[in-house]
Enzyme design. Structure first.
Site, short mmCIF file in Angstrom:
data_model
loop_
_atom_site.label_atom_id
_atom_site.label_comp_id
_atom_site.label_asym_id
_atom_site.label_seq_id
_atom_site.Cartn_x
_atom_site.Cartn_y
_atom_site.Cartn_z
N GLY A 8 -5.41 8.85 -28.22
CA GLY A 8 -4.41 7.89 -27.73
C GLY A 8 -4.15 7.96 -26.24
O GLY A 8 -3.38 7.15 -25.71
N ALA A 9 -4.79 8.92 -25.53
CA ALA A 9 -4.64 8.97 -24.07
C ALA A 9 -5.86 8.39 -23.36
O ALA A 9 -5.90 8.36 -22.13
CB ALA A 9 -4.41 10.41 -23.61
N ILE A 12 -9.07 2.91 -24.30
CA ILE A 12 -8.58 1.99 -25.33
C ILE A 12 -7.35 2.58 -26.02
O ILE A 12 -6.35 1.89 -26.26
CB ILE A 12 -9.70 1.69 -26.35
N ALA A 78 -13.23 9.62 -29.78
CA ALA A 78 -14.68 9.62 -29.94
C ALA A 78 -15.34 9.75 -28.58
O ALA A 78 -14.72 9.46 -27.55
CB ALA A 78 -15.15 8.31 -30.58
N SER A 120 -17.76 0.12 -33.85
CA SER A 120 -18.43 -0.56 -32.73
C SER A 120 -19.47 -1.54 -33.23
O SER A 120 -20.10 -1.33 -34.28
CB SER A 120 -19.10 0.49 -31.85
N TYR A 180 -25.26 7.36 -30.40
CA TYR A 180 -23.87 6.91 -30.50
C TYR A 180 -23.70 5.96 -31.67
O TYR A 180 -22.75 6.09 -32.47
CB TYR A 180 -23.46 6.25 -29.18
N LYS A 184 -21.28 6.24 -35.03
CA LYS A 184 -20.22 5.28 -35.38
C LYS A 184 -20.41 4.79 -36.82
O LYS A 184 -19.45 4.64 -37.57
CB LYS A 184 -20.20 4.08 -34.43
N ASN A 209 -17.90 -5.43 -26.43
CA ASN A 209 -17.90 -4.72 -25.15
C ASN A 209 -16.52 -4.82 -24.50
O ASN A 209 -16.16 -5.83 -23.91
CB ASN A 209 -19.00 -5.28 -24.25
N ARG A 248 -23.72 -10.45 -24.46
CA ARG A 248 -22.72 -9.57 -25.06
C ARG A 248 -21.42 -10.36 -25.19
O ARG A 248 -21.23 -11.38 -24.53
CB ARG A 248 -22.44 -8.35 -24.16
C1 UD1 Z 1 -23.52 0.59 -25.13
C2 UD1 Z 1 -23.34 1.27 -26.37
C3 UD1 Z 1 -22.00 0.77 -26.88
C4 UD1 Z 1 -20.87 1.12 -25.97
C5 UD1 Z 1 -21.19 0.55 -24.63
C6 UD1 Z 1 -20.17 0.97 -23.63
C7 UD1 Z 1 -25.33 1.71 -27.72
C8 UD1 Z 1 -26.56 1.10 -28.32
N1 UD1 Z 1 -24.53 0.85 -27.11
O1 UD1 Z 1 -23.53 -0.80 -25.51
O2 UD1 Z 1 -21.73 1.31 -28.08
O3 UD1 Z 1 -19.67 0.56 -26.41
O4 UD1 Z 1 -22.48 0.98 -24.27
O5 UD1 Z 1 -20.03 2.33 -23.58
O6 UD1 Z 1 -25.12 2.88 -27.81
N2 UD1 Z 1 -26.60 -3.07 -17.91
C9 UD1 Z 1 -26.97 -3.55 -16.66
N3 UD1 Z 1 -26.74 -2.77 -15.57
C10 UD1 Z 1 -26.16 -1.54 -15.65
C11 UD1 Z 1 -25.78 -1.06 -16.92
C12 UD1 Z 1 -26.01 -1.85 -18.03
O7 UD1 Z 1 -27.49 -4.65 -16.54
O8 UD1 Z 1 -25.98 -0.90 -14.60
C13 UD1 Z 1 -26.86 -3.91 -19.09
C14 UD1 Z 1 -27.54 -3.16 -20.20
O9 UD1 Z 1 -28.92 -3.15 -20.05
C15 UD1 Z 1 -27.09 -3.98 -21.41
C16 UD1 Z 1 -25.72 -4.51 -21.01
O10 UD1 Z 1 -25.62 -4.34 -19.62
O11 UD1 Z 1 -27.96 -5.06 -21.60
C17 UD1 Z 1 -24.58 -3.82 -21.67
O12 UD1 Z 1 -24.69 -2.43 -21.43
P1 UD1 Z 1 -23.52 -1.40 -21.85
O13 UD1 Z 1 -22.24 -1.76 -21.23
O14 UD1 Z 1 -24.05 -0.02 -21.67
O15 UD1 Z 1 -23.23 -1.73 -23.36
P2 UD1 Z 1 -24.13 -1.90 -24.62
O16 UD1 Z 1 -25.57 -1.58 -24.40
O17 UD1 Z 1 -23.78 -3.25 -25.10
#
Ligand code: UD1
Length: 351
Positions: A8-9, A12, A78, A120, A180, A184, A209, A248
């Protein structure tokens, strides 16, 4: 209700704590101030006046003490994100799955019959797709050879044509593709078993996200919104992976907190025992390039760079329908994308 919020700290969790307290619940917080989410020298005594009990959900005695007199638990504690490398694997399993197991066993001992679990969208793996020729398809992980030549769209497992992305619902196939994600989904399975055997009611909220004030700064455990925000703050352009067209659903943290309140209230009603899952999403999916450009504009920073780089294990598109949460929990996200990102541009981040 007397509600214990684990984690809770955190980013989210603190929003959930405030929202539940404001709604009149008698809330308490258990948080270990994990170094992946908090500075190692940080000391969080309270969240807006709600005292924080420092302790780990993996410690049965700590959990027993925290559960005394509690009617419901909201389990946010988590380790999140992609992590650094496979050396993180034991920590993810220990924090997320052993932690949930210890918590559920203690809830059974205390006969606490209500749980809201932070889950998630990663439990789905790749989202839903359709092949023009073969109809609905669930593709395998993308080949590194395809990614290296800029072929980012998943291919049809039957004819190898690039697939058209669609929308997942809660009954779609679950296919976790990272450590991860596996932890979950294991949390959901453990919670379902606990609910079945104890006659309890539980809700898993599959967060998309999440972004918003209090998000941790740029770390291997941060989501892309915090990474872009940190880059722009340094005066650097956001580095967008792939071709930026991956989609996303960016959902504001105050909406996620409201979803937790709605879930808690739904558990209070006359509800069948067992676990039921809900997508918590804005319903307004965006490409990562769109998010980067919107944030760069809001921060008057340099335009994003589409790098073509990629992360092994990333999924391409994850877009879900938020309808079940709306129909059954009465929850609909309220913060529009551009409003939320404009506010996020200047909102405080967590050190
Ligand atoms: C991942 C985790 C998700 C977690 C989230 C935030 C997995 C498979 N997914 O999701 O559970 O909630 O991280 O912690 O474990 N990207 C860029 N540039 C960057 C970084 C990321 O373009 O510098 C892109 C990534 O390639 C991806 C998208 O942004 O396509 C989202 O990345 P991210 O925020 O890490 O989230 P998820 O992959 O959706």
């Amino acid at each position: 209700m007397r509600v214990l919020i684990t984690g809770g700290a955190g980013f989210i969790g603190a929003h959930v704590t405030r929202t539940l307290a404001d709604a009149g619940h008698d809330v308490s917080v258990l948080d270990c101030l994990h170094p992946a989410a908090h500075r190692t020298d940080s000391h969080v005594a309270d969240v807006d006046g709600v005292p924080v009990r420092h302790g780990d959900v993996r410690d049965a005695a700590t959990v027993d003490a925290a559960l005394a007199g509690v009617d419901a638990v909201v389990h946010q504690a988590a380790m999140v994100g992609m992590g650094v490398d496979l050396a993180d694997l034991p920590d993810y399993v220990s924090c997320n799955d052993l932690g949930t197991a210890v918590l559920l066993a203690a809830m059974a001992r205390h006969r606490i019959p209500r749980l809201v679990l932070a889950s998630s969208m990663v439990v789905y793996g790749e989202g839903a797709y359709t092949c023009a020729e073969h109809g609905p398809a669930r593709p395998a992980a993308r080949e590194l050879a395809d990614l290296a030549v800029g072929q980012f769209e998943p291919r049809c497992p039957r004819c190898a044509r690039p697939l058209e992305p669609g929308v997942v619902d809660e009954d779609d196939r679950l296919d976790p593709r990272s450590v991860y994600a596996a932890t979950k989904l294991a949390q959901e399975h453990l919670t379902a078993a606990w609910a079945r055997e104890s006659g309890a009611t539980a809700i898993a909220l599959r967060y998309h996200n999440v972004y918003g004030p209090g998000m941790p700064r740029d770390t291997p455990y941060s989501g892309v919104a915090a990474i872009f925000r940190s880059a722009l703050e340094r005066g650097d352009a956001p580095q967008v992976y792939e071709d930026g067209c991956q989609r996303r659903d960016f959902v504001h943290v105050t909406d996620v907190a409201a979803a937790n309140l709605a879930a808690l209230n739904a558990l209070d009603a006359d509800r069948a025992p067992g676990l039921r899952a809900y997508n918590i999403a804005s319903g307004d999916p965006r490409t990562v390039a769109d998010m980067a450009a919107t944030l760069a504009t809001a921060m008057h920073g340099p335009a994003p760079v589409i790098t073509g780089a990629f992360r092994a294990g990333d999924v391409r598109h994850v877009v879900a329908t938020p309808r079940r949460a709306s129909d059954e929990l009465g929850f609909t996200a309220q913060v529009p994308f551009t409003t939320g990102l404009a506010e996020f541009a200047t909102a405080p981040l967590r050190a």
